[in-house]
Design an enzyme around this catalytic site. Structure first.
Site, PDB file in Angstrom:
ATOM      1  N   GLY A  39     -37.371   3.429  57.956  1.00  0.00           N
ATOM      2  CA  GLY A  39     -38.356   3.062  58.972  1.00  0.00           C
ATOM      3  C   GLY A  39     -39.494   4.064  59.058  1.00  0.00           C
TER       4      GLY A  39
ATOM      5  N   GLU B 141     -41.827   3.039  56.374  1.00  0.00           N
ATOM      6  CA  GLU B 141     -42.407   1.753  56.796  1.00  0.00           C
ATOM      7  C   GLU B 141     -43.492   1.965  57.858  1.00  0.00           C
ATOM      8  OE1 GLU B 141     -38.430   0.033  57.565  1.00  0.00           O
ATOM      9  OE2 GLU B 141     -39.134  -1.651  56.360  1.00  0.00           O
TER      10      GLU B 141
ATOM     11  N   GLU C   4     -32.454   2.107  52.686  1.00  0.00           N
ATOM     12  CA  GLU C   4     -31.669   1.195  53.538  1.00  0.00           C
ATOM     13  C   GLU C   4     -30.513   0.524  52.796  1.00  0.00           C
ATOM     14  OE1 GLU C   4     -34.909   1.498  53.594  1.00  0.00           O
ATOM     15  OE2 GLU C   4     -35.720   1.250  55.618  1.00  0.00           O
TER      16      GLU C   4
HETATM   17  N1  CAA Z   1     -30.670   8.287  62.491  1.00  0.00           N
HETATM   18  C1  CAA Z   1     -29.941   9.046  63.318  1.00  0.00           C
HETATM   19  N2  CAA Z   1     -29.510  10.283  63.017  1.00  0.00           N
HETATM   20  C2  CAA Z   1     -29.838  10.756  61.801  1.00  0.00           C
HETATM   21  C3  CAA Z   1     -30.591  10.021  60.874  1.00  0.00           C
HETATM   22  C4  CAA Z   1     -31.018   8.729  61.263  1.00  0.00           C
HETATM   23  N3  CAA Z   1     -31.766   7.969  60.469  1.00  0.00           N
HETATM   24  N4  CAA Z   1     -30.743  10.753  59.761  1.00  0.00           N
HETATM   25  C5  CAA Z   1     -30.112  11.913  59.985  1.00  0.00           C
HETATM   26  N5  CAA Z   1     -29.559  11.922  61.214  1.00  0.00           N
HETATM   27  C6  CAA Z   1     -28.820  12.997  61.860  1.00  0.00           C
HETATM   28  C7  CAA Z   1     -27.527  13.315  61.113  1.00  0.00           C
HETATM   29  O1  CAA Z   1     -26.477  12.453  61.510  1.00  0.00           O
HETATM   30  C8  CAA Z   1     -27.300  14.750  61.518  1.00  0.00           C
HETATM   31  O2  CAA Z   1     -26.778  14.721  62.813  1.00  0.00           O
HETATM   32  P1  CAA Z   1     -25.698  15.806  63.273  1.00  0.00           P
HETATM   33  O3  CAA Z   1     -26.390  17.134  63.128  1.00  0.00           O
HETATM   34  O4  CAA Z   1     -25.373  15.419  64.665  1.00  0.00           O
HETATM   35  O5  CAA Z   1     -24.550  15.642  62.322  1.00  0.00           O
HETATM   36  C9  CAA Z   1     -28.712  15.317  61.614  1.00  0.00           C
HETATM   37  O6  CAA Z   1     -29.577  14.175  61.754  1.00  0.00           O
HETATM   38  C10 CAA Z   1     -29.161  16.092  60.397  1.00  0.00           C
HETATM   39  O7  CAA Z   1     -28.913  15.288  59.244  1.00  0.00           O
HETATM   40  P2  CAA Z   1     -28.328  15.921  57.906  1.00  0.00           P
HETATM   41  O8  CAA Z   1     -27.182  16.808  58.218  1.00  0.00           O
HETATM   42  O9  CAA Z   1     -28.112  14.809  56.969  1.00  0.00           O
HETATM   43  O10 CAA Z   1     -29.559  16.855  57.463  1.00  0.00           O
HETATM   44  P3  CAA Z   1     -30.142  17.091  56.007  1.00  0.00           P
HETATM   45  O11 CAA Z   1     -31.284  18.011  56.174  1.00  0.00           O
HETATM   46  O12 CAA Z   1     -29.042  17.444  55.061  1.00  0.00           O
HETATM   47  O13 CAA Z   1     -30.713  15.676  55.515  1.00  0.00           O
HETATM   48  C11 CAA Z   1     -31.970  13.621  55.661  1.00  0.00           C
HETATM   49  C12 CAA Z   1     -31.796  15.081  56.169  1.00  0.00           C
HETATM   50  C13 CAA Z   1     -32.383  13.640  54.179  1.00  0.00           C
HETATM   51  C14 CAA Z   1     -33.041  12.985  56.474  1.00  0.00           C
HETATM   52  C15 CAA Z   1     -30.627  12.875  55.795  1.00  0.00           C
HETATM   53  O14 CAA Z   1     -30.145  13.047  57.116  1.00  0.00           O
HETATM   54  C16 CAA Z   1     -30.723  11.391  55.563  1.00  0.00           C
HETATM   55  O15 CAA Z   1     -30.685  10.963  54.421  1.00  0.00           O
HETATM   56  N6  CAA Z   1     -30.787  10.590  56.653  1.00  0.00           N
HETATM   57  C17 CAA Z   1     -30.733   9.154  56.583  1.00  0.00           C
HETATM   58  C18 CAA Z   1     -32.007   8.574  56.079  1.00  0.00           C
HETATM   59  C19 CAA Z   1     -31.930   7.073  56.068  1.00  0.00           C
HETATM   60  O16 CAA Z   1     -31.038   6.490  55.504  1.00  0.00           O
HETATM   61  N7  CAA Z   1     -32.933   6.450  56.705  1.00  0.00           N
HETATM   62  C20 CAA Z   1     -33.000   5.034  56.763  1.00  0.00           C
HETATM   63  C21 CAA Z   1     -32.427   4.572  58.061  1.00  0.00           C
HETATM   64  S1  CAA Z   1     -32.381   2.830  58.103  1.00  0.00           S
HETATM   65  C22 CAA Z   1     -33.936   2.368  58.510  1.00  0.00           C
HETATM   66  O17 CAA Z   1     -34.788   3.155  58.765  1.00  0.00           O
HETATM   67  C23 CAA Z   1     -34.178   0.888  58.451  1.00  0.00           C
HETATM   68  C24 CAA Z   1     -34.822   0.301  59.597  1.00  0.00           C
HETATM   69  O18 CAA Z   1     -36.006   0.340  59.738  1.00  0.00           O
HETATM   70  C25 CAA Z   1     -34.020  -0.441  60.579  1.00  0.00           C
END
Ligand code: CAA
Length: 699
Positions: A103, A106, A126
């Site tokens: 997002g 996006e 995603e």
């Molecule tokens: N939503 C909520 N919490 C999230 C998050 C998200 N998208 N991404 C990361 N977090 C949280 C993690 O759960 C973690 O929380 P805790 O400290 O409580 O455990 C915290 O943020 C830090 O995350 P990481 O430990 O993973 O930190 P990192 O520096 O190693 O990595 C990152 C950072 C690369 C952003 C990794 O967290 C990541 O890949 N996040 C997910 C990204 C993702 O998949 N985004 C797409 C979401 S779906 C979407 O966006 C579609 C839509 O429009 C509906």
């Protein structure tokens, strides 16, 4: 979270919209609401000629807030917020730093101009969460990059580096190195104003097309690569279907497919896996406990495991001294490490300079324990024999400094007994790596009762530094993973004895989603390993336990699996992955006759049902006995060390999805044939009685 996660302000004629929602600026409902307010403020601010949208903190928006998934959606919805941004009649510049994902990207695609800060990575991950980019990603990205590149990004879920994003046309430019998003944004906004740039909306750009045979190829490749999963093919349908429609209709098409995925069990499983991987290191016992230093690492033993551990630490930037029993073995270990580092260069994981630097400054192999005297953490990875371990740990106790952590990589030996060989049992723990240790992500941190909490905290900090997914395990034979593995291997042998062929078992299990079945895995590991395990356990085995003698017959014939060209499968140049062996089937048939068994048919469904029931039942025991801290720890172990299909979430998540009552009834049914093997786990019985799920134990 700050008071308001989105701030609107103005500097001269530039409006600033700043998202500030730590830790990763995920777009939850409060951020969406704040964005709408800021967009309205910008639209109604006559002094503002252009807006800069950027983020505070370590990263641009990392996506929608994953924690909101599965809950009732709350307005304003992200596609509407992005549509509102795009529709503005004054230009919007988005500046991205860190990771702009899902997002987040996006949202940036709804802006009219995009600037990256060096180091930026963008992506639409995603599909790795079982959904598709549902806020216009499948409609807008292809208009910038063409369908082929967009679909590659969407289906692979990969993070694309800034330079590639620039080449693809997703960003218009890169800020100067060292510039922060705000400074870079202000400078670029003034340039745009000077050029008289107006809004440039992706929704107005022509939709791309793709040749039918190219699309067919892409679908075939995707179906093969992501077998069993639905999100990737659905995302292709969203993008290709949408490209054939007017933009607004394409958005609706995307939304409808997004909703079906949002409700799918695969989405629930993949989000569970994502959150469980992060929760696994959060243990109440470690709250507020500072780890010890671990910059200087020692490894004892330079075989496959020891050198893999050394490489893992070296690639993480740590300093490693490896000790072998004599100068010749030390030289050989040095060569093994150098060779694997050279392979890492070939695989693009390391630069040539990086390899040279490691060998010159970070690594040495020695033939004396005295070389370990300055090490913070020493990991033993020698032959699995208690007398040899005694020799090693006595030496370590003599030579290592006070406060050094002494770890064993044993897979099954009694770690408290090893700890008791030293004068410092509180400093001893198990660090159980999986082979090849520099590639496999799982690390079981095995914690005897006497181990200090700061030693455990150091184990987790060390695992994190190495990029591992670390799971806390208690002491028992096999810890979490291998203990469960022994049981689902045993149930496979039960089925083979009763009439299923090993090939049918492997086929059913791979169709379920595992990359390999239990017999192909045994061939890969070597049947001599299984033989040694059976020997080791012979004395303590319950006489009611069934042990497949056919494996001993195969072992006696020198059939040790892949490395000898014959195991459960026969391997040759034409069949590098093996083909079924009629001789193996004969050996098995002999054993059935010896047991008076009349072989019966097993359907793939029955094989999977028994395989999974055995796995879940033992997993429940492992949790019930406190060997795993929570069900999610079992899930993460099986996902990262044992090939459990991620899109099924792990055995505990899978069991919850099946319904624990139904699973227990099934196990009770199997117990009527074999009450010894199929004793229901007390925890499973308790959860069914109390109408609870495994998930209820995760928080
Ligand atoms: N939503 C909520 N919490 C999230 C998050 C998200 N998208 N991404 C990361 N977090 C949280 C993690 O759960 C973690 O929380 P805790 O400290 O409580 O455990 C915290 O943020 C830090 O995350 P990481 O430990 O993973 O930190 P990192 O520096 O190693 O990595 C990152 C950072 C690369 C952003 C990794 O967290 C990541 O890949 N996040 C997910 C990204 C993702 O998949 N985004 C797409 C979401 S779906 C979407 O966006 C579609 C839509 O429009 C509906």
């Amino acid at each position: 979270m700050t008071e308001t996660p989105v701030r609107y302000s103005r500097e001269g004629d530039v409006a600033l919209i700043c998202i500030d929602n730590p830790p990763v600026n995920a777009i939850g409902q409060a951020v969406r609401t704040g964005l709408v307010a800021s967009i309205d403020a910008f639209a109604g601010d006559p002094a503002a000629k252009i807006a800069v949208l950027y983020c505070a903190g370590r990263t641009f928006v990392a996506g929608a807030d994953i924690r909101e998934f599965g809950k009732p959606p709350q307005a304003p919805f992200l596609p509407d917020v992005i549509g509102k941004l795009e529709a503005l009649d004054k230009p919007v510049l988005c500046v991205m730093h860190g990771t702009a994902l899902g997002g987040g990207l996006e949202l940036a695609l709804g802006a009219h101009y995009r600037l990256g800060v060096p180091g930026l990575k963008i992506g639409l991950p995603e599909t790795s969460l079982g959904i598709l980019p549902g806020a216009g990603g499948t409609q807008r990205l292809p208009r910038l990059t063409g369908l082929e590149a967009a679909l590659e990004m969407i289906t692979s879920a990969r993070h694309v580096p800034a330079k590639e994003a620039l080449a693809l046309g997703v960003i218009d430019g890169l800020a100067d190195a060292g510039q922060d998003p705000l400074t870079a944004g202000l400078a670029h906004a003034h340039d745009l104003l000077a050029k008289g740039a107006g809004p440039r909306r992706i929704c107005d750009m022509p939709a791309p097309s793709i040749a039918p045979d190219q699309l067919r190829d892409m679908r075939t490749r995707t179906a093969k690569r992501f077998a069993g999963q639905i999100a990737q093919l659905t995302a292709i349908d969203a993008a290709v279907g949408g490209a054939a429609l007017p933009f607004r209709d394409g958005m609706q098409h995307e939304r409808a497919l997004f909703q079906t995925l949002m409700e799918s069990p695969q989405r629930a499983a993949l989000v569970h896996a994502f959150l469980a991987e992060r929760k696994v290191a959060q243990l109440p016992e470690l709250a507020g406990i500072a780890p010890r230093a671990f910059a200087q690492i020692g490894v004892v033993g330079g075989g496959r495991m020891g050198s893999g551990i050394a490489i893992s630490a070296l690639l993480a930037g740590l300093d490693v001294t490896l000790v072998e029993r004599d100068a010749q073995a030390a030289a050989q270990a040095h060569q093994n490490v150098a060779q694997t580092l050279a392979d890492s260069v070939k695989r693009g994981k390391l630069t040539d300079e990086g390899r040279a630097r490691i060998l010159a400054h970070q690594f040495r192999a020695a033939d004396s324990y005295a070389a370990l005297s300055d090490r913070d953490v020493v990991i033993e990875a020698v032959f699995e024999d208690m007398d040899i371990k005694r020799e090693v740990f006595t030496q370590l106790d003599q030579h290592c400094k006070q406060g050094a952590i002494l770890a064993t990589n044993t897979s099954y030996l009694d770690i408290p007994q090893i700890a008791a060989m030293t004068s410092r049992p509180a400093d001893v723990l198990g660090l159980h790596f999986f082979s090849p240790a520099h590639i496999m992500r799982l690390l079981e941190i095995v914690v005897p009762d006497k181990t200090g909490a700061d030693v455990v905290a150091t184990g987790f900090a060390f695992g994190k530094k190495l990029g591992k997914v670390s799971v806390r395990a208690g002491v028992c034979d096999g810890f979490i993973g291998n203990r469960i593995l022994q049981v689902y291997r045993a149930v496979s042998d039960h089925m083979v004895l009763a009439g299923a062929s090993p090939y049918a078992v492997d086929r059913a299990v791979t169709e379920f989603g595992f990359p390999m079945g239990p017999y192909a895995v045994q061939d890969l590991a070597g049947l001599d390993i299984g033989f040694m395990t059976r020997q080791r356990k012979a004395a303590s085995r319950d006489p009611r336990e069934f042990v497949a003698r056919w494996a001993d017959v195969m072992h006696a014939r020198g059939w040790h699996g892949r490395k000898t060209g014959q195991g459960y499968y026969s391997y040759d140049a034409d069949h590098p992955k093996g083909r079924p062996s009629p001789e193996v089937e004969e050996i098995i048939a002999d054993e059935r006759r010896a047991h008076g068994v009349t072989p019966r048919e097993f359907s793939a469904d029955e094989i999977v049902a028994r395989y999974m029931a055995a796995m879940v039942n033992e997993s429940a025991r492992v949790v019930g006995e406190g060997i795993a801290a929570r069900p999610l720890d079992v899930d993460v172990t099986l996902l990262h060390g044992y090939g459990f299909p991620r899109w099924r979430g792990g055995p505990m998540h899978w069991a919850d999805a099946q319904g624990l009552g139904a699973l227990l009834s099934q196990i009770e049914g199997f117990a009527r044939e074999d009450a010894f093997f199929w004793q229901p786990a007390p925890l499973l019985q308790q959860l069914v009685r109390e109408n609870l799920s495994f998930a209820s134990l995760n928080s």
